[in-house]
Each structure stands twice: as structure tokens, then as C-alpha cells.
Enzyme design. Structure first.
Site, PDB file in Angstrom:
ATOM      1  N   ASP A   1      -8.490   6.446  -4.686  1.00  0.00           N
ATOM      2  CA  ASP A   1      -8.081   7.789  -4.301  1.00  0.00           C
ATOM      3  C   ASP A   1      -7.084   8.367  -5.304  1.00  0.00           C
ATOM      4  OD1 ASP A   1      -5.879   6.263  -3.608  1.00  0.00           O
ATOM      5  OD2 ASP A   1      -5.862   6.836  -1.494  1.00  0.00           O
TER       6      ASP A   1
ATOM      7  N   ASP B   1     -11.906   3.477  -2.123  1.00  0.00           N
ATOM      8  CA  ASP B   1     -10.804   3.762  -1.204  1.00  0.00           C
ATOM      9  C   ASP B   1     -11.256   4.670  -0.071  1.00  0.00           C
ATOM     10  OD1 ASP B   1      -8.534   2.393  -2.061  1.00  0.00           O
ATOM     11  OD2 ASP B   1      -8.014   3.908  -3.544  1.00  0.00           O
TER      12      ASP B   1
ATOM     13  N   LYS C   1     -11.720  -0.054   0.663  1.00  0.00           N
ATOM     14  CA  LYS C   1     -10.326  -0.499   0.658  1.00  0.00           C
ATOM     15  C   LYS C   1      -9.502   0.396   1.567  1.00  0.00           C
ATOM     16  CE  LYS C   1      -7.522   0.019  -3.003  1.00  0.00           C
ATOM     17  NZ  LYS C   1      -6.375   0.820  -2.457  1.00  0.00           N
TER      18      LYS C   1
ATOM     19  N   GLU D   1      -5.364   0.983   3.125  1.00  0.00           N
ATOM     20  CA  GLU D   1      -3.948   0.693   2.947  1.00  0.00           C
ATOM     21  C   GLU D   1      -3.295   0.361   4.292  1.00  0.00           C
ATOM     22  OE1 GLU D   1      -1.911   3.838   0.959  1.00  0.00           O
ATOM     23  OE2 GLU D   1      -3.213   3.798  -0.811  1.00  0.00           O
TER      24      GLU D   1
ATOM     25  N   GLU E   1       0.715  -4.009  -4.391  1.00  0.00           N
ATOM     26  CA  GLU E   1       1.209  -2.997  -5.324  1.00  0.00           C
ATOM     27  C   GLU E   1       2.728  -2.925  -5.332  1.00  0.00           C
ATOM     28  OE1 GLU E   1       0.696   1.720  -6.595  1.00  0.00           O
ATOM     29  OE2 GLU E   1      -0.585   0.862  -5.020  1.00  0.00           O
TER      30      GLU E   1
END
Length: 272
Positions: A52, A91, A121, A123, A190
Site C-alpha cells: 500500500d 497489502d 498482508k 497490519e 518493521e
């Protein structure tokens, strides 16, 4: 099997896991379009993320939040058309999975069906557990993402290193273990301390992919445009530039303009 067919053997979540098992590092890069994805794939990376981050890199937004699922599918479709070998992960954009597991499943299915990608993916940790479980229940591979989660930037208020304090570090370890337990095939870490990356990578069996997280992750990922020096304004500590394409491209375009204005392009040989 011919040498050619061996070269284009598809990477899968299984082969990514095998790489961790034998201690082989996993190389990952982002890509957002057909031309660049073809180059990245041919160069031999194991995993391509249609991130993204396209919101920043391709559309010029300040954050990743504005990009839509339709736009992510557009970029993913372009990438998948070019890729012959790498595992393509996409994403799920902000707002397409948080707080609603049914919407999360619908979003994941749209991406898989319409783009032809191989995995998605998401988050977050415990707070998105239900969404991850529902997506996995449909047979869609899921990669997790912990530490600095850009979709939550307004909550954090900063892009500084995450999980430096003991409580947050322990939550991250717990979240990583939870993501493995429910079935994620990998997790991105990250911008967290290198020592914490080592702890997480040794605490779970699935591969960890680091960005700004030190050398102890099982693999590394960078944004392609940052690695190539196309985006020179972005200068985080963790970034290593492998080229200066901003200068190369600017010089090439300047030379083209000069040749057009001097009438040296096109030449007789370049004319019909």
C-alpha cells in the site's frame, strides 16, 4: 526438467518456509507495475510485495491511508501479469479489514480472484485476529505485519522505532506467536530494535521479513523506488541505496530535450 523450467519454478509459501528451515535468507522487494515487476522478478527475488506504499510512491499521498482496494487490485493485477517466479503478496488497504472479519474476507477474496496474487498482508496483532482467522479459513495465505504499522500512523503520531519499551516489545512477541499459531505463513517486522527481531525470529517457526529491523530477520524487504534512488527525499537510517536513478534519469531526459531542440533527434537513421 530443463534448465529453463527450473529457473521459473514458482516460489510458494512452502518454499519460503523451507528457506527459513535451512537458514537461507529471503529477498523481498515491492513492485507496483508490470515493467518494474518483470525486472524485479527476473533478477531473482523470492517475494514481491504489492504494498500500500503505492499510495506514497505512485500517487504522491503523504500516508498509505488513501489508497483503495480497487487501486490495490489494479496495481496487483499489473504485477502478477509480469511475474513468473516470485511469490506475490498484496497489502489489504486501510479500512478493508479492521474491525469487520466478514469485510476482511470479502476484501481478501476480491484481491485473490481479481488480481491472481498468491497471498495477502494485514497490519496488526491481536486486534485483527478474527479477520486473519476468517481469511485463512477460506484458504487464503496471510502474511502478518508488526512493529511500525503505517496504516496506524495517526494513532502513533510518528514513524520512529516501535517496541523499544518492555511492554510493547512483549506484546509484539506475543502477537507474532499468535499469528503463527492461527496460521500465518510469515510476518513482516518493521522498524523495531534489532535485538527484538532476533528474539521474535527465534521464537517462531515461520519466516520473519525485516525492514528497518536489523540483520536477524529471516529476510529483508525494501521499497523498490527507495533502493534504486528514484525517491531521493526519503533517507531513513535503514535504507541502503543501490543506484542513483534520479540522476541517471534526469540526465537522460535532459539529453533528450537538448537533442530535440537542436534537431539532432531523430537522425536520418532513426527516420523512415
Amino acid at each position: 526438467m530443463s534448465a529453463h523450467s527450473a529457473e521459473v519454478k514458482r516460489m510458494t509459501t512452502h518454499t519460503i518456509q523451507e528457506m527459513k528451515n535451512r537458514g537461507e535468507k529471503i529477498s523481498c522487494l515491492t513492485a507496483y507495475d508490470y515493467s518494474m515487476a518483470g525486472i524485479v522478478d527476473a533478477a531473482g527475488v523470492e517475494l514481491i510485495l504489492v504494498g500500500d506504499s503505492a499510495s506514497n510512491v505512485m500517487a504522491g499521498h503523504e500516508t498509505t491511508l488513501p489508497i483503495t482496494i480497487d487501486q490495490m487490485i489494479y496495481h496487483a493485477t499489473s504485477v502478477v501479469r509480469a511475474v513468473k517466479r516470485a511469490l506475490v503478496v498484496v497489502d489489504l488497504p486501510f479500512g478493508s479489514y479492521q474491525g469487520n472479519s466478514r469485510e476482511a474476507l470479502s476484501s481478501a477474496i476480491r484481491i485473490m480472484k481479481e488480481s491472481g496474487a498468491h497471498a495477502v498482508k494485514l497490519e496488526g496483532g491481536l486486534e485483527i485476529k478474527d479477520s486473519v482467522i476468517r481469511i485463512l479459513s477460506a484458504g487464503v495465505p496471510v502474511m502478518g505485519h508488526l512493529g511500525l504499522t503505517p496504516q496506524s500512523i495517526y494513532k502513533f503520531g510518528t514513524y520512529t522505532v516501535r517496541a523499544k519499551e518492555e511492554d510493547e516489545a512483549q506484546k509484539l512477541v506475543d502477537d507474532a506467536k499468535m499469528l503463527e499459531e492461527i496460521g500465518c505463513f510469515s510476518v513482516v517486522l518493521e522498524k523495531i530494535p534489532s535485538k527484538l527481531t532476533k528474539i521474535v525470529s527465534e521464537s517462531i517457526n515461520i519466516p520473519t521479513i525485516g525492514i528497518g529491523a536489523g540483520p536477524h530477520a529471516d529476510g529483508q524487504i525494501l521499497v523498490l523506488h527507495d533502493l534504486l534512488g528514484i525517491n531521493k527525499a526519503f533517507k531513513p537510517r535503514f535504507l541502503r541505496r543501490y543506484a542513483d536513478l534520479d540522476t541517471i534519469m534526469t540526465d537522460a531526459i535532459s539529453n533528450y530535450i537538448t537533442d530535440v531542440k537542436s534537431n539532432s533527434f531523430p537522425s536520418e537513421k532513426e527516420s523512415y
